[in-house]
Design a protein around this motif. Structure first.
Motif, PDB file in Angstrom:
ATOM      1  N   UNK A   1      44.937   4.569 -27.787  1.00  0.00           N
ATOM      2  CA  UNK A   1      43.646   4.680 -28.506  1.00  0.00           C
ATOM      3  C   UNK A   1      42.394   3.973 -27.749  1.00  0.00           C
ATOM      4  N   UNK A   2      41.307   4.829 -27.649  1.00  0.00           N
ATOM      5  CA  UNK A   2      40.227   4.164 -27.045  1.00  0.00           C
ATOM      6  C   UNK A   2      40.434   4.193 -25.520  1.00  0.00           C
ATOM      7  N   UNK A   3      41.512   4.590 -25.106  1.00  0.00           N
ATOM      8  CA  UNK A   3      41.584   4.478 -23.567  1.00  0.00           C
ATOM      9  C   UNK A   3      40.685   5.797 -22.858  1.00  0.00           C
ATOM     10  N   UNK A   4      39.799   5.085 -22.079  1.00  0.00           N
ATOM     11  CA  UNK A   4      38.702   5.954 -21.377  1.00  0.00           C
ATOM     12  C   UNK A   4      38.858   6.250 -19.791  1.00  0.00           C
ATOM     13  N   UNK A   5      38.185   7.125 -19.376  1.00  0.00           N
ATOM     14  CA  UNK A   5      38.298   7.263 -18.038  1.00  0.00           C
ATOM     15  C   UNK A   5      38.166   5.929 -17.246  1.00  0.00           C
ATOM     16  N   UNK A   6      37.146   5.233 -17.527  1.00  0.00           N
ATOM     17  CA  UNK A   6      36.868   4.059 -16.810  1.00  0.00           C
ATOM     18  C   UNK A   6      37.978   3.118 -16.572  1.00  0.00           C
ATOM     19  N   UNK A   7      38.979   3.033 -17.694  1.00  0.00           N
ATOM     20  CA  UNK A   7      40.072   2.100 -17.420  1.00  0.00           C
ATOM     21  C   UNK A   7      40.954   2.772 -16.471  1.00  0.00           C
ATOM     22  N   UNK A   8      41.036   3.954 -16.328  1.00  0.00           N
ATOM     23  CA  UNK A   8      42.122   4.818 -15.382  1.00  0.00           C
ATOM     24  C   UNK A   8      41.275   4.531 -14.123  1.00  0.00           C
ATOM     25  N   UNK A   9      39.850   4.889 -13.882  1.00  0.00           N
ATOM     26  CA  UNK A   9      39.551   4.691 -12.653  1.00  0.00           C
ATOM     27  C   UNK A   9      39.876   3.178 -12.154  1.00  0.00           C
ATOM     28  N   UNK A  10      39.669   2.324 -12.860  1.00  0.00           N
ATOM     29  CA  UNK A  10      39.931   0.799 -12.461  1.00  0.00           C
ATOM     30  C   UNK A  10      41.300   0.680 -11.852  1.00  0.00           C
ATOM     31  N   UNK A  11      42.279   1.447 -12.942  1.00  0.00           N
ATOM     32  CA  UNK A  11      43.681   0.820 -12.272  1.00  0.00           C
ATOM     33  C   UNK A  11      43.866   1.783 -10.988  1.00  0.00           C
TER      34      UNK A  11
ATOM     35  N   UNK B   1      55.650  14.006 -20.822  1.00  0.00           N
ATOM     36  CA  UNK B   1      54.088  13.697 -20.572  1.00  0.00           C
ATOM     37  C   UNK B   1      53.453  14.815 -20.109  1.00  0.00           C
ATOM     38  N   UNK B   2      54.099  15.487 -18.956  1.00  0.00           N
ATOM     39  CA  UNK B   2      53.618  16.509 -18.276  1.00  0.00           C
ATOM     40  C   UNK B   2      53.414  17.824 -19.251  1.00  0.00           C
ATOM     41  N   UNK B   3      54.584  17.820 -20.365  1.00  0.00           N
ATOM     42  CA  UNK B   3      54.507  18.924 -21.050  1.00  0.00           C
ATOM     43  C   UNK B   3      53.069  18.453 -22.257  1.00  0.00           C
ATOM     44  N   UNK B   4      52.994  17.429 -22.356  1.00  0.00           N
ATOM     45  CA  UNK B   4      51.979  16.965 -23.459  1.00  0.00           C
ATOM     46  C   UNK B   4      50.480  17.387 -22.823  1.00  0.00           C
ATOM     47  N   UNK B   5      50.161  17.128 -21.539  1.00  0.00           N
ATOM     48  CA  UNK B   5      49.204  17.578 -20.787  1.00  0.00           C
ATOM     49  C   UNK B   5      48.995  19.003 -20.663  1.00  0.00           C
ATOM     50  N   UNK B   6      50.144  19.623 -20.249  1.00  0.00           N
ATOM     51  CA  UNK B   6      50.003  21.191 -20.212  1.00  0.00           C
ATOM     52  C   UNK B   6      49.580  21.690 -21.520  1.00  0.00           C
ATOM     53  N   UNK B   7      50.195  21.356 -22.575  1.00  0.00           N
ATOM     54  CA  UNK B   7      49.868  21.675 -23.880  1.00  0.00           C
ATOM     55  C   UNK B   7      48.294  21.542 -24.130  1.00  0.00           C
ATOM     56  N   UNK B   8      47.868  20.325 -23.806  1.00  0.00           N
ATOM     57  CA  UNK B   8      46.541  20.071 -23.900  1.00  0.00           C
ATOM     58  C   UNK B   8      45.531  21.123 -23.305  1.00  0.00           C
ATOM     59  N   UNK B   9      45.765  21.297 -22.113  1.00  0.00           N
ATOM     60  CA  UNK B   9      45.101  22.031 -21.065  1.00  0.00           C
ATOM     61  C   UNK B   9      45.199  23.626 -21.607  1.00  0.00           C
ATOM     62  N   UNK B  10      46.401  23.952 -22.063  1.00  0.00           N
ATOM     63  CA  UNK B  10      46.436  25.324 -22.540  1.00  0.00           C
ATOM     64  C   UNK B  10      45.436  25.573 -23.905  1.00  0.00           C
ATOM     65  N   UNK B  11      45.381  24.536 -24.626  1.00  0.00           N
ATOM     66  CA  UNK B  11      44.557  24.593 -25.871  1.00  0.00           C
ATOM     67  C   UNK B  11      43.016  24.757 -25.263  1.00  0.00           C
TER      68      UNK B  11
ATOM     69  N   UNK C   1      44.530  12.300 -22.184  1.00  0.00           N
ATOM     70  CA  UNK C   1      44.883  11.261 -23.428  1.00  0.00           C
ATOM     71  C   UNK C   1      45.284  11.734 -24.547  1.00  0.00           C
ATOM     72  N   UNK C   2      44.159  12.719 -24.975  1.00  0.00           N
ATOM     73  CA  UNK C   2      44.208  13.515 -26.346  1.00  0.00           C
ATOM     74  C   UNK C   2      45.654  14.123 -26.508  1.00  0.00           C
ATOM     75  N   UNK C   3      46.109  14.911 -25.431  1.00  0.00           N
ATOM     76  CA  UNK C   3      47.301  15.351 -25.559  1.00  0.00           C
ATOM     77  C   UNK C   3      48.496  14.736 -25.613  1.00  0.00           C
ATOM     78  N   UNK C   4      48.454  13.557 -24.813  1.00  0.00           N
ATOM     79  CA  UNK C   4      49.546  12.463 -24.848  1.00  0.00           C
ATOM     80  C   UNK C   4      49.500  11.632 -26.382  1.00  0.00           C
ATOM     81  N   UNK C   5      48.336  11.767 -26.598  1.00  0.00           N
ATOM     82  CA  UNK C   5      48.132  10.983 -28.208  1.00  0.00           C
ATOM     83  C   UNK C   5      49.046  11.926 -29.328  1.00  0.00           C
ATOM     84  N   UNK C   6      48.629  13.123 -29.264  1.00  0.00           N
ATOM     85  CA  UNK C   6      49.375  14.257 -30.265  1.00  0.00           C
ATOM     86  C   UNK C   6      50.609  14.399 -29.959  1.00  0.00           C
ATOM     87  N   UNK C   7      51.029  14.240 -28.657  1.00  0.00           N
ATOM     88  CA  UNK C   7      52.406  14.486 -28.522  1.00  0.00           C
ATOM     89  C   UNK C   7      53.509  13.341 -28.753  1.00  0.00           C
ATOM     90  N   UNK C   8      52.730  12.210 -28.688  1.00  0.00           N
ATOM     91  CA  UNK C   8      53.321  11.026 -29.234  1.00  0.00           C
ATOM     92  C   UNK C   8      54.019  11.046 -30.501  1.00  0.00           C
TER      93      UNK C   8
END
Ligand SMILES: [Fe+2]
Ligand SMILES: [Fe+2]
Length: 187
Positions: free
Chosen positions: A124-134, A25-35, A168-175
């Motif tokens: 899919x469709x996971x937005x910041x709002x849902x993360x903030x709520x949790x 998961x952290x790999x996925x996020x790091x790749x997304x940010x590197x991009x 989220x985008x990074x996780x989706x692509x890595x998945x």
């Protein structure tokens, strides 16, 4: 070191699925940010993948034992220092983008997976709002320090909605990549 070698090394020291999934998961996020930042995707991905390599063997003194596990692998000292920099009581400053990023995505990437697992459509469709709520729900993933999620993100200099969508985008692509290899972040 390429990804295949890094995964092999990681699996030598990490046996539980929990830590393995977190590493991906952290790999996925790091790749997304590197991009996003135009940085070295290979390096940032490996940093995410290997940052908790000593966690299972030395849970009480992590990540101080990472250097001995990473020595002789061709990874440079700056890389190894970046691994050290994500620790709580470590003297290595978070004075570069890769270090700030690692700190900012470390807990957040796994938190977002926990949120995704509660949703029928997962990433899919996971937005910041849902993360903030949790994040406001104290009973949910209660071991995760909310203040640190925010302060590490601020140190990286990104906005919440942007931060969530990048990860989220990074996780989706890595998945997708992981599924081709018979693994999933969502189980
Ligand atoms: Fe860690
Ligand atoms: Fe971690």
């Amino acid at each position: 070191m390429n990804r295949e070698e890094a995964v092999k090394l990681l699996k030598k020291h990490v046996k539980t699925d929990r830590v393995l999934r977190h590493s991906y998961a952290v790999e996925a996020a790091m790749i997304a940010y590197a991009k996003k930042f135009g940085e070295d995707e290979q390096r940032w991905g490996l940093l995410g993948l290997l940052h908790d390599i000593d966690f299972e063997k030395y849970p009480d003194d992590h990540p101080n034992h990472a250097p001995e596990l990473l020595q002789g692998t061709g990874l440079d000292d700056g890389f190894i220092d970046s691994v050290l920099s994500h620790g709580v009581n470590v003297d290595v400053p978070r004075d570069s983008k890769e270090r700030q990023c690692l700190h900012a995505v470390d807990e957040m990437a796994s938190f977002i997976i926990a949120v995704a697992l509660m949703r029928p459509t997962k990433f899919e469709g996971l937005k910041a709002k849902s993360v903030k709520k949790k994040m406001k729900d104290k009973a949910f993933a209660k071991a995760v320090n909310r203040e640190e999620l925010i302060s590490s993100m601020e140190a990286l200099g990104v906005e919440f909605a942007d931060h969530v969508s990048t990860i989220v985008q990074g996780l989706k692509e890595h998945e997708e990549l992981l599924r081709q290899q018979g693994y999933s972040l969502l189980h």
